[in-house]
Design an enzyme around this catalytic site. Sequence first.
Site, mmCIF file in Angstrom:
data_model
loop_
_atom_site.group_PDB
_atom_site.id
_atom_site.type_symbol
_atom_site.label_atom_id
_atom_site.label_comp_id
_atom_site.label_asym_id
_atom_site.label_seq_id
_atom_site.Cartn_x
_atom_site.Cartn_y
_atom_site.Cartn_z
ATOM 1 N N SER A 155 0.832 -1.198 0.000
ATOM 2 C CA SER A 155 0.000 0.000 0.000
ATOM 3 C C SER A 155 0.872 1.256 0.000
ATOM 4 O O SER A 155 1.624 1.493 -0.957
ATOM 5 C CB SER A 155 -0.966 -0.045 1.188
ATOM 6 O OG SER A 155 -1.980 0.919 1.077
ATOM 7 N N ASP A 191 -10.141 -3.928 -4.645
ATOM 8 C CA ASP A 191 -9.293 -2.932 -3.994
ATOM 9 C C ASP A 191 -9.324 -1.644 -4.807
ATOM 10 O O ASP A 191 -9.063 -1.672 -6.017
ATOM 11 C CB ASP A 191 -7.858 -3.470 -3.921
ATOM 12 C CG ASP A 191 -6.891 -2.530 -3.202
ATOM 13 O OD1 ASP A 191 -7.280 -1.415 -2.830
ATOM 14 O OD2 ASP A 191 -5.727 -2.943 -3.019
ATOM 15 N N HIS A 247 -8.160 -5.079 -0.182
ATOM 16 C CA HIS A 247 -6.953 -4.385 0.243
ATOM 17 C C HIS A 247 -6.559 -4.854 1.644
ATOM 18 O O HIS A 247 -7.401 -5.079 2.501
ATOM 19 C CB HIS A 247 -7.218 -2.873 0.267
ATOM 20 C CG HIS A 247 -5.982 -2.066 0.487
ATOM 21 N ND1 HIS A 247 -5.138 -1.714 -0.535
ATOM 22 C CD2 HIS A 247 -5.444 -1.536 1.614
ATOM 23 C CE1 HIS A 247 -4.134 -1.004 -0.055
ATOM 24 N NE2 HIS A 247 -4.295 -0.889 1.247
#
Length: 310
Positions: free
Chosen positions: A157, A251, A281
């Site tokens: 991320s 996501d 995610h």
Amino acid sequence: MPLDPKAKALIDQMAAAGGPPLNQLTPTEARRQGNEMLRMMGGQPPQVARVEDRKIPGPAGEIPLRIYAPSGSGPFPVLVFFHGGGWVIGDLNSHDIPCRALTNGSGCVTVAVDYRLAPEHKFPAAAEDCYAATKWVAENAASIGGDARRIAIGGDSAGGNLSAAVALMARDRGQPSIAFQLLIYPATDGALNTYSHKTFTNYFLTDELCAYFWKQYIRSDADRSNPYAAPFYAKDLKGLPPALVITAEFDPLRDEGEAYAEKMRAVGVPVKISRYDGMIHGFFSMGAVLDQGNKAIAEAAEALKVALRK
């Protein structure tokens, strides 16, 4: 594919638990809640041969590191790992379990970096800390049992974003030499206008939370197209290290991660895109509740092993 049943159950359980979303909390409250959630979803920490906490000089003070060593005799390849958390949450403890698993699976010394967080420290603080830590690893690899000729960077991320940024910075500044990028659902585009951003708005990571994180991180909207904040906007991606880009089907960051991978591939960078269907995610760090997280860690570890072999 439909949403994975275990991912759906997790989302439903979190919704039933109630409580305000992270973007409605103060950064301190968000860190406390988010870090605890990540630790709980990782499961039991696997044993590694050695763990050491250390501090190194950084551009604005000391940078804490956590160094994980595998079994065997070195020098080992090295993975410099940057945790996720929207540049706002996350620390050495929140991603302790995936770092341990990557160390065991890849045979790398893993160096986790506790970079400065926003909003107290805006862009480019985190990116500069991560670059400084990577440069320190390259210059001091022998002191941690590592091989300076075999260094990878990686993260999930925001950590994937920082990995891509450090790869660009290292290329642009002429050092250090990086052999591989592990980009796990990386944030690469501050515009937040892809199909996946518009479609997957309530699957653990929400579009509102994405907007909140970017607002905390950047100094102004001009940073949304700065390549070191949003790597997708780099004019030239030639000469970057080979990469594995892992994405999740449900996501918001899916499309920007895959678009960045395709942009690297178009200029000759060897890239593998690995999309995990049915996943959300954060799944990479949720091995205790989502089996696919363990599969993704195994895939990442194998890719590191292959890319960094002698």
